[in-house]
Design a protein around this motif. Structure first.
Motif, short mmCIF file in Angstrom:
data_model
loop_
_atom_site.label_atom_id
_atom_site.label_comp_id
_atom_site.label_asym_id
_atom_site.label_seq_id
_atom_site.Cartn_x
_atom_site.Cartn_y
_atom_site.Cartn_z
N GLU A 186 50.17 42.05 79.80
CA GLU A 186 48.89 42.54 80.29
C GLU A 186 49.06 44.04 80.51
O GLU A 186 49.84 44.46 81.38
CB GLU A 186 48.53 41.82 81.59
CG GLU A 186 47.03 41.75 81.87
CD GLU A 186 46.49 43.10 82.33
OE1 GLU A 186 45.48 43.56 81.78
OE2 GLU A 186 47.11 43.67 83.23
N MET A 187 48.37 44.85 79.72
CA MET A 187 48.63 46.29 79.68
C MET A 187 48.40 46.97 81.03
O MET A 187 49.17 47.85 81.43
CB MET A 187 47.77 46.94 78.59
CG MET A 187 48.18 48.36 78.26
SD MET A 187 49.93 48.51 77.82
CE MET A 187 49.98 47.48 76.36
N GLU A 188 47.35 46.59 81.73
CA GLU A 188 47.07 47.22 83.03
C GLU A 188 48.22 46.97 84.00
O GLU A 188 48.65 47.88 84.72
CB GLU A 188 45.76 46.68 83.61
CG GLU A 188 45.40 47.33 84.94
CD GLU A 188 44.08 46.84 85.49
OE1 GLU A 188 43.66 47.32 86.55
OE2 GLU A 188 43.46 45.95 84.86
N GLU A 189 48.73 45.75 84.00
CA GLU A 189 49.84 45.41 84.89
C GLU A 189 51.09 46.22 84.55
O GLU A 189 51.78 46.73 85.44
CB GLU A 189 50.13 43.92 84.78
CG GLU A 189 51.23 43.43 85.69
CD GLU A 189 51.48 41.95 85.54
OE1 GLU A 189 52.62 41.50 85.76
OE2 GLU A 189 50.53 41.22 85.16
N LEU A 190 51.36 46.38 83.25
CA LEU A 190 52.53 47.15 82.83
C LEU A 190 52.42 48.61 83.28
O LEU A 190 53.37 49.19 83.80
CB LEU A 190 52.69 47.08 81.30
CG LEU A 190 53.87 47.85 80.73
CD1 LEU A 190 55.17 47.07 80.95
CD2 LEU A 190 53.69 48.12 79.24
N SER A 250 39.45 46.87 80.71
CA SER A 250 39.92 45.52 80.44
C SER A 250 40.17 45.37 78.94
O SER A 250 39.25 45.55 78.12
CB SER A 250 38.88 44.50 80.90
OG SER A 250 39.30 43.19 80.59
N VAL A 251 41.42 45.08 78.58
CA VAL A 251 41.77 44.95 77.16
C VAL A 251 42.53 43.65 76.95
O VAL A 251 43.13 43.11 77.89
CB VAL A 251 42.64 46.15 76.70
CG1 VAL A 251 41.87 47.45 76.81
CG2 VAL A 251 43.95 46.22 77.49
N GLU A 296 41.93 51.36 75.92
CA GLU A 296 40.67 50.97 75.29
C GLU A 296 40.97 49.94 74.21
O GLU A 296 42.02 49.98 73.57
CB GLU A 296 39.97 52.19 74.68
CG GLU A 296 38.57 51.88 74.17
CD GLU A 296 37.78 53.13 73.83
OE1 GLU A 296 36.75 53.00 73.15
OE2 GLU A 296 38.21 54.23 74.23
N TYR A 297 40.02 49.02 74.02
CA TYR A 297 40.16 48.00 72.99
C TYR A 297 39.33 48.39 71.77
O TYR A 297 38.17 48.79 71.90
CB TYR A 297 39.70 46.64 73.53
CG TYR A 297 39.72 45.54 72.49
CD1 TYR A 297 40.85 45.33 71.70
CD2 TYR A 297 38.61 44.71 72.30
CE1 TYR A 297 40.89 44.31 70.75
CE2 TYR A 297 38.64 43.69 71.36
CZ TYR A 297 39.77 43.51 70.58
OH TYR A 297 39.81 42.52 69.64
N PRO A 314 48.88 46.01 68.24
CA PRO A 314 48.07 44.84 67.85
C PRO A 314 47.90 43.88 69.02
O PRO A 314 48.81 43.71 69.84
CB PRO A 314 48.87 44.21 66.72
CG PRO A 314 50.28 44.70 66.92
CD PRO A 314 50.17 46.06 67.56
N THR A 315 46.72 43.27 69.10
CA THR A 315 46.45 42.34 70.20
C THR A 315 46.84 40.93 69.82
O THR A 315 47.12 40.62 68.66
CB THR A 315 44.95 42.36 70.55
OG1 THR A 315 44.21 41.77 69.47
CG2 THR A 315 44.46 43.77 70.79
N MET A 316 46.81 40.03 70.81
CA MET A 316 47.15 38.63 70.57
C MET A 316 45.92 37.83 70.18
O MET A 316 46.02 36.66 69.85
CB MET A 316 47.77 38.03 71.83
CG MET A 316 49.12 38.60 72.18
SD MET A 316 49.90 37.70 73.55
CE MET A 316 50.18 36.10 72.83
#
Length: 366
Positions: free
Chosen positions: A221-225, A250-251, A289-290, A362-364
């Motif tokens: 989770e990018m925000e958490e990282l 939120s991404v 950003e997504y 790349p996203t999941m």
């Protein structure tokens, strides 16, 4: 007037009858085609060439060259010179800028001839080879990194083993010097140990380029990282009189090695802070950003430093290239290597003031 197009290839003439100007079938060509007469008029141009050569194409053919392009523009200068000099060439590389993007084109030209075989104009063929040029540069860059890696792998242990011995004996000397009250000599050992650590760090960076790291991939989770790194970044920013801001959207989750990502972002942040230290303060922003069309998450590291000159942006990812007096020139190549290993890419954007490094992952999501 009946026209034919002649391609002069190894003295072989190929003539294709072209009847009326309005019947010229230039749209059948995948590449760009522009036909001009010697009176500086555009007889025909297909959609591909219009994409390559921005201008006012609202008029009907034939249309004056000066009606399409401003007379001081790069395109007008090039095309008018082509007509004036009656230039026929093969595989001529041209770089043209459009909307801030530099496009690399491969140009061929041949004479247009009338029914009597007399020269009546120029036919210009344009092919976009930007992807090929970019691929060649990437291959060259990877070859350089591979060479650096082979050298590093071969000498790393040979360097580190004597360094370990030197460091051990220095620490023994420090203890003896301190016991004898030789403070001046004791201080010298601080400098020596610091330089040994610097060499060890350099060897470690070289080893990162020499072979891919074993990836420990997991759902991130990018925000958490980013929030786990925020206290470290914030304290470093405060020490350098820099404002630090987060702009996290939120991404989707990404699948990556968290420690590797931390190393990338902390390295980019370090570069940003060092660049702003030169101007004594500034603003650092980390944002996410997504990009749904690409199914990528973009993480931007933006600073308000002096920026990267446009003529250096293609070199900053080269191994050992640096603009810093004490830099090794390995930080950004390592970042690029790590991001590539994760299936992403990294880009830089700078317009003379401030620099933004963008990491795409790349996203999941399916």
């Amino acid at each position: 007037m009946r026209l034919t197009s002649e391609m002069d290839d190894q003295n072989v003439q190929m003539r294709t009858p072209l009847f009326r100007v309005e019947d010229l079938d230039v749209e059948s060509y995948h590449d760009g085609v522009v036909m001009l007469d010697f009176e500086m008029k555009v007889l025909a141009a297909n959609k591909t060439s219009v994409e390559f050569l921005p201008g006012d194409w609202s008029g009907e053919f034939p249309i004056g060259l000066s009606d399409v392009f401003p007379q001081m523009s790069e395109e007008y200068e090039w095309l008018s010179r082509l007509v004036r000099e009656k230039s026929c060439f093969r595989n001529h590389v041209v770089n043209l800028s459009r909307e801030g993007r530099m496009r690399t084109l491969l140009a061929d030209s041949s004479f247009l001839r009338d029914k009597d075989g007399e020269q009546a104009g120029i036919c210009l063929f344009l092919k976009d080879i930007g992807n090929i040029v970019s691929l060649e540069k990437k291959i060259q860059h990877n070859e350089i990194l591979a060479t650096v890696g082979k050298i590093a792998a071969g000498v790393a242990h040979e360097i580190r083993n004597p360094l370990t011995s030197i460091k051990g004996f220095l620490q023994i000397m420090r203890h003896e010097l301190e016991k004898k009250g030789m403070q001046k000599e004791f201080n010298y050992t601080d400098v020596m140990l610091s330089e040994i650590d610097r060499v060890n760090e350099l060897v470690g960076e070289l080893l990162l380029l020499s072979k891919p790291r074993e990836l420990r991939m997991e759902r991130i989770e990018m925000e958490e990282l980013i929030m786990t790194m925020a206290p470290i970044i914030s304290s470093e920013a405060i020490l350098n009189n820099i404002e630090f801001h987060l702009s996290l959207k939120s991404v989707p989750h990404v699948y990556a090695d968290p420690e590797m990502l931390k190393q990338v972002f902390l390295n980019l942040v370090k570069n940003a802070i060092e660049s702003m230290a030169e101007v004594q303060g500034g603003k650092l922003v980390l944002s996410t950003e997504y990009l749904p069309q690409e199914r990528m998450v973009r993480i931007d590291v933006q600073d308000t430093g002096p920026g990267v000159p446009h003529y250096l942006t293609d070199r900053i990812f080269d191994a050992f290239f640096t603009t810093k007096e004490t830099g090794t020139g390995l930080g950004l190549p390592i970042c690029q290597r790590l991001v590539n290993d994760l299936g992403g890419r990294i880009k830089v954007k700078s317009k003379g003031f401030g620099t933004t490094f963008s990491v795409f992952l790349p996203t999941m999501s399916a």
